[in-house]
Scaffold this motif. Structure first.
Motif, short mmCIF file in Angstrom:
data_model
loop_
_atom_site.label_atom_id
_atom_site.label_comp_id
_atom_site.label_asym_id
_atom_site.label_seq_id
_atom_site.Cartn_x
_atom_site.Cartn_y
_atom_site.Cartn_z
N PHE A 1 1.25 -1.39 -0.13
CA PHE A 1 0.19 0.01 0.36
C PHE A 1 0.81 1.45 0.17
O PHE A 1 1.95 1.14 0.83
N ALA A 2 0.43 2.24 -1.23
CA ALA A 2 1.62 3.31 -0.86
C ALA A 2 1.51 4.08 0.13
O ALA A 2 2.07 4.68 0.66
N GLN A 3 -0.58 4.19 1.07
CA GLN A 3 -0.49 4.83 1.76
C GLN A 3 0.21 4.06 3.19
O GLN A 3 -0.11 2.99 3.21
N SER A 4 -0.38 5.36 4.33
CA SER A 4 -0.17 4.30 5.24
C SER A 4 -2.19 4.84 5.91
O SER A 4 -2.89 5.48 5.28
N CYS A 5 -2.50 4.13 7.24
CA CYS A 5 -3.66 4.36 8.14
C CYS A 5 -4.48 5.14 8.06
O CYS A 5 -3.09 6.48 8.55
N ALA A 6 -4.96 5.91 7.69
CA ALA A 6 -5.59 7.49 7.74
C ALA A 6 -6.00 7.52 9.58
O ALA A 6 -6.52 8.77 9.08
N LEU A 7 -6.17 6.59 10.39
CA LEU A 7 -6.75 6.59 11.71
C LEU A 7 -5.01 6.86 12.67
O LEU A 7 -4.82 7.64 13.12
N CYS A 8 -4.75 5.52 12.42
CA CYS A 8 -3.96 5.70 13.29
C CYS A 8 -2.01 5.46 12.42
O CYS A 8 -1.09 5.55 13.31
N ALA A 9 -1.69 5.83 11.39
CA ALA A 9 -0.68 5.80 10.66
C ALA A 9 -0.13 4.56 10.15
O ALA A 9 1.35 4.65 10.18
#
Lengths: 258, 296
Positions: B244-252
């Motif tokens: 995944f390019a992103q990390s979690c939007a809530l807990c990073a």
């Protein structure tokens, strides 16, 4: 022929209840030899092919095969694992209806590659190269490798089935009316192809056909069947040019001269 | 039929964990056999459960058979503890077995899961029970059950590779992303249930016992603790998990499996941990993702 026989059938019989499928057939197939089994519908040809390829269990008699180590083994005595290994490496089976011998939902490359993967090939590039190589040998363009057989014509499907069977370089191939259902010009090309491959690879072939022209073109020896029995056997040209049995004479004379 | 309304009628009671003891013994025997032959599908006489097929009838029966009064139960549905399936099954065992339940992977001794393996590493003395819809990895290539059994018996798995070959031929890479076939203990090829292939590496050498129950298909199979589990692949197309390019939007969190959540009809979206327990734990520990506002 020269060497020891590859496949030996002794006293093969098969009954379907009270009906006779095949009665007391004995024959030998030698390495590199093409044996045609001819006869009219219902004469027991396909039953015989089923018995030889162990798809059917005989009511009496036995079939022996010379394994790669030179041992002549009774096929009924082989374990299931050995028998299946034999069928997917040393043997091939080309069916009349390509849909029975192919995986119709799998691409041409996957169809040809299946046997390779079954014997342990695990390199995608190599499998694909080998598949393309074999498609070329059966005159299918390399750019069709990812198409599935549903997109192929009848003749192409049959050629694909041949490639799929020959990819592990078997020593013995069974063919059940391989040209049945194809039009005449396609038949001629397919026969040419089979003849070339058989000679090139030194295959032994047992081919069942009701078409005497196919037998004449491909086979070295032939067996004529009627009512489940072998009534005449010999060198193909000899049987076709100088038939001894009245039934064979009838068969030969009933072919329209082109 | 209300017990109270009938006046003096005893309240309906169930045996511990719903199933009767003989049924649980039968299931336990199947489980023991499954553990003895890792990856082998053991047939068992699956019962009708008070829930529809596809909702985890297999997993529930396995859980019922191994559940003890001292167990702490956690139920996961697609990573979440608070979706219908998870809530319903948790409530089922609270009612019929009166066991303690939790949402914490750490605190649980028995975890029933649908389609995910928790992000928090499992430990010894934990049991992970998977709900399995179709236990036969060869099913869509070979529809005959007699034939697939034969193929398993003779370890003829060339066909499984035909499927992966087709993937590469069609998509340029192995496009199977869930229910990705694995080889267990060097012998049986097994369907790990529809977990994302992201979770496949967690199956390998796992200290916890992993049990798989398929209710409709009436099969149980298992991976004993510390068993080698290898995802099938080709030499030139090795097995890879999703990235995944992103990390979690809530807990990073990064390096975890993320769910995509559509926020509006203008292309707004966020990626959040699929494992809610893991995500909550990180947020409590002070990790903040880019969209972790007041209401999150």
């Amino acid at each position: 022929m020269i060497e020891h026989p590859l496949l030996v059938a002794e006293g093969l019989s098969k009954n379907y209840g009270p009906r006779i499928g095949c009665r007391d057939v004995s024959l030998e197939v030698h390495p590199g030899e093409v044996l045609a089994v001819v006869g009219e519908s219902g004469s027991g040809k396909s039953t015989l092919l089923g018995l030889l390829s162990t798809e059917l269990a005989p009511s009496a008699g036995r079939v022996s095969y010379r394994l790669r180590d030179g041992r002549l083994a009774d096929l009924a005595g082989l374990g299931a694992a050995e028998k299946r290994l034999l069928m997917r490496t040393d043997w091939g089976f080309v069916r009349q209806n390509p849909a029975d011998g192919l995986r119709m939902a799998v691409s041409a490359g996957g169809n040809v590659g299946e046997r390779l993967m079954a014997v342990g090939w695990r390199h995608y590039g190599n499998i694909r190269d080998e598949a393309i190589d074999w498609l070329a040998k059966v005159e299918i363009d390399a750019d069709r490798v990812d198409d599935d057989p549903r997109a192929f014509s009848g003749g192409m499907r049959q050629r694909l089935q041949i490639a799929r069977n020959l990819v592990t370089r078997p020593r013995l191939v069974f063919m059940d009316e391989p040209t049945g259902g194809l039009d005449v010009s396609v038949q001629a090309r397919l026969l040419d192809l089979i003849r070339g491959l058989v000679a090139e690879l030194g295959l032994a072939v047992v081919i069942v056909t009701h078409d005497l022209a196919v037998a004449r073109l491909l086979s070295h020896r032939m067996v004529v069947m009627r009512h489940g029995r072998v009534i005449e056997t010999g060198i193909t040209d000899q049987v076709l040019d100088d038939p001894r049995e009245p039934y064979t004479q009838l068969l030969v004379s009933s072919v329209l001269a082109a | 039929m209300n017990a109270q309304a009938a006046g003096g009628m005893p309240e309906i009671t169930y045996n511990f964990a719903y199933l009767d003891e003989q049924t649980k013994r039968m299931i336990r025997r199947a489980i023991l056999k499954a553990i003895a032959v890792p990856g082998y599908q053991v047939p068992f006489a699956a019962r009708e459960m008070p829930m529809p097929y596809g909702w985890g009838t297999g997993g529930v029966q396995v859980t019922a058979a191994v559940l003890g009064p001292d167990d702490v139960l956690k139920v996961i549905d697609q990573g979440a503890d608070d979706t219908t399936n998870a809530v319903a099954i948790r409530g089922f065992f609270e009612k019929t077995a009166r066991v303690a339940t939790t949402t914490s992977t750490q605190a649980a001794t028995l975890i029933q899961t649908r389609h995910r393996v928790p992000e928090t590493p499992l430990r010894e003395n934990q049991i992970l029970v998977y709900q399995v819809p179709i236990p036969e990895p060869l099913r869509f290539l070979e529809p005959r059950e007699t034939e697939t059994r034969q193929l398993h018996a003779l370890a003829e798995y060339g066909l499984m590779h035909v499927k992966l070959y087709e993937d590469i031929a069609r998509h340029g890479h192995i496009a199977t992303t869930y229910a990705y076939p694995v080889e267990v203990a060097g012998r049986y090829v097994m369907d790990p249930s529809p977990i994302p292939k992201f979770d496949n590496p967690k199956l390998d050498d796992c200290p916890a016992l992993q049990l798989f129950g398929a209710g409709r298909e009436k099969r149980i199979y298992a991976i004993p603790p510390h068993t080698r589990v290898r995802s099938l692949d080709f030499e030139d197309h090795p097995f890879r998990v999703q990235r995944f390019a992103q990390s979690c939007a809530l807990c990073a969190a990064s390096g975890v499996y993320l769910d995509e959540v559509i926020l509006d009809d203008k292309g707004g979206r966020m990626f959040v941990c699929s494992d809610t327990d893991y995500c909550n734990g990180r947020q409590e520990a002070g990790h903040r993702g880019e969209m972790a506002g007041e209401g999150a």
